[in-house]
Scaffold this motif. Structure first.
Motif, short mmCIF file in Angstrom:
data_model
loop_
_atom_site.label_atom_id
_atom_site.label_comp_id
_atom_site.label_asym_id
_atom_site.label_seq_id
_atom_site.Cartn_x
_atom_site.Cartn_y
_atom_site.Cartn_z
N LEU A 175 0.89 -1.16 0.00
CA LEU A 175 0.00 0.00 0.00
C LEU A 175 0.92 1.21 0.00
O LEU A 175 1.79 1.31 0.88
N GLY A 203 -6.75 3.15 -0.41
CA GLY A 203 -7.80 2.12 -0.38
C GLY A 203 -8.44 2.07 1.01
O GLY A 203 -7.86 2.54 1.99
N GLY A 204 -9.63 1.52 1.07
CA GLY A 204 -10.25 1.19 2.36
C GLY A 204 -10.60 2.37 3.24
O GLY A 204 -10.50 2.27 4.47
N HIS A 243 -15.18 -1.27 6.75
CA HIS A 243 -15.36 -2.59 6.13
C HIS A 243 -14.64 -3.65 6.95
O HIS A 243 -13.81 -3.34 7.82
N ASP A 296 -12.37 -7.05 5.96
CA ASP A 296 -11.71 -7.46 4.72
C ASP A 296 -12.35 -8.69 4.07
O ASP A 296 -12.61 -9.70 4.73
N LEU A 306 -0.63 -5.39 8.82
CA LEU A 306 0.01 -4.27 8.13
C LEU A 306 1.33 -3.97 8.82
O LEU A 306 1.40 -3.96 10.06
N THR A 342 -5.30 4.30 11.18
CA THR A 342 -6.28 3.27 10.80
C THR A 342 -7.21 3.10 12.00
O THR A 342 -6.74 2.92 13.14
N TRP A 356 -5.20 -7.38 12.89
CA TRP A 356 -6.58 -7.28 13.37
C TRP A 356 -7.41 -8.47 12.97
O TRP A 356 -7.14 -9.14 11.99
N HIS A 364 -12.93 -1.76 10.02
CA HIS A 364 -11.82 -0.80 10.04
C HIS A 364 -11.94 0.12 8.84
O HIS A 364 -12.68 -0.16 7.88
N ALA A 368 -9.29 3.30 6.68
CA ALA A 368 -8.14 4.20 6.63
C ALA A 368 -8.68 5.63 6.74
O ALA A 368 -9.84 5.89 6.44
N ARG A 392 3.65 7.49 2.39
CA ARG A 392 3.06 6.43 3.25
C ARG A 392 3.21 5.10 2.52
O ARG A 392 2.67 4.93 1.41
N ARG A 444 1.30 -5.47 3.42
CA ARG A 444 0.06 -6.04 3.96
C ARG A 444 -0.05 -7.53 3.62
O ARG A 444 0.27 -7.94 2.50
C1 SIN Z 1 -7.15 -1.22 4.69
O1 SIN Z 1 -6.56 -2.27 4.84
O2 SIN Z 1 -8.36 -1.17 4.58
C2 SIN Z 1 -6.34 0.08 4.64
C3 SIN Z 1 -5.85 0.44 6.00
C4 SIN Z 1 -4.97 1.66 5.90
O3 SIN Z 1 -4.35 1.93 4.87
O4 SIN Z 1 -4.87 2.38 6.92
#
Ligand code: SIN
Length: 295
Positions: free
Chosen positions: A96, A111-112, A116, A118, A131, A143, A261, A268, A270, A279, A283
């Protein structure tokens, strides 16, 4: 924050655990995840994981292979159905990142950002996600996690009993283009790989036996047997209820953090940050089983 030291019942040293909130998140101190951890030590980590749902380790120095090896202690690793931005010969580890090389970002960017769990849109959603932070902005980009155990437990019993027995449809494509306007829409082939799937609205964690809400408004399209408007209203009400600050742990990243997690009892997302900062995180994702419905 509370200090907790697991009781040393064997010859294995106790591990240091610092709980972050009453319901979610714990730091485990004094571990070097680049080394192979003995089974007793890992059993203690797993116990903290099951009790706190989100765990993290600071100041780690891992190669992608070492991250994959530690991740695999939690279960079989998944290779995401979208395979770009993975390491050569290591498709279990995705990148990421907002960092650009030769005009292209080296990882998945932004993303994210919606609540949600996963891969909830698959018949066997993810068990855990890890992560590992390589570089992160000095502020923003937390996060956030919501405890779906605590949210469910805080509902009145009359509501809980109505929710048990309801089934929903999780659909990857439901709001994909709205969530990711800068990405091309999913292709017919990508959609065919993840057709909509039915899951119970309340699931039971297979290890702890605790019930948890399993709903997120941008992935769950409707509730089976309810009219669309009524179903949407309930889905949105449940997500808003579950993501109140009292159910949340917000992780502030530092380079070297490894965070794990449990997708079976958390949502969770972002959060935004100044794109002037770099950044990059690695993952991995651990395969799960079909969610157990609560009766
Ligand atoms: C994710 O896995 O949904 C993204 C989490 C992040 O980038 O903080």
């Amino acid at each position: 924050m509370t200090l907790e030291t697991t009781v040393n019942k064997s010859t294995v040293p106790a591990i240091d655990v610092v709980a972050m909130t009453g319901c979610l998140g714990a730091e485990i101190r004094g571990m070097d995840l680049s080394r192979h951890l003995g089974n007793d030590t890992f059993a203690r980590i797993l116990d903290v994981f099951h009790r706190h749902c989100v765990i993290f380790f600071r100041d780690q120095k891992l190669t992608p292979e070492q991250l994959a090896a530690f991740s695999a202690r939690f279960g079989e690793l998944d290779v995401h159905h979208m395979t770009e931005h993975t390491f050569p010969n290591l498709p279990q580890v995705r990148v990421l990142s907002n960092v650009k090389k030769d005009g292209k970002t080296i990882g998945i960017t932004n993303g994210g950002m919606h609540w949600h769990s996963d891969l909830s849109y698959k018949p066997r959603p993810a068990l855990a996600t890890l992560l590992y932070a390589i570089e992160c902005p000095p502020q923003g980009a937390d996060t956030q996690f919501a405890s779906m155990y605590e949210a469910y437990a805080a509902l009145p019993e009359t509501t809980r009993s109505k929710l048990r027995g309801l089934y929903t449809v999780h659909d990857r494509n439901y709001r994909y283009s709205a969530l990711y306007p800068s990405r091309p829409p999913l292709t017919a082939e990508q959609i065919a790989k993840v057709p909509p799937v039915e899951h119970s609205l309340v699931r039971v964690h297979p290890v702890t036996g605790r019930p948890a809400l399993f709903v997120a408004k941008d992935v769950v399209s409707h509730i089976i047997g309810m009219d669309q408007a009524g179903g949407r209203a309930l889905i949105e009400e449940l997500e808003a209820f579950s993501t109140q600050s009292r159910f949340i742990y917000s992780h502030k990243w530092r380079p070297g953090d490894v965070l794990v997690w449990d997708n079976r009892c958390t949502l969770h997302r972002a959060t935004p940050y100044d794109p002037a900062y770099r950044r990059t995180l690695y993952r991995t994702q651990v395969k799960g089983d079909a969610p157990l419905p609560a009766n």
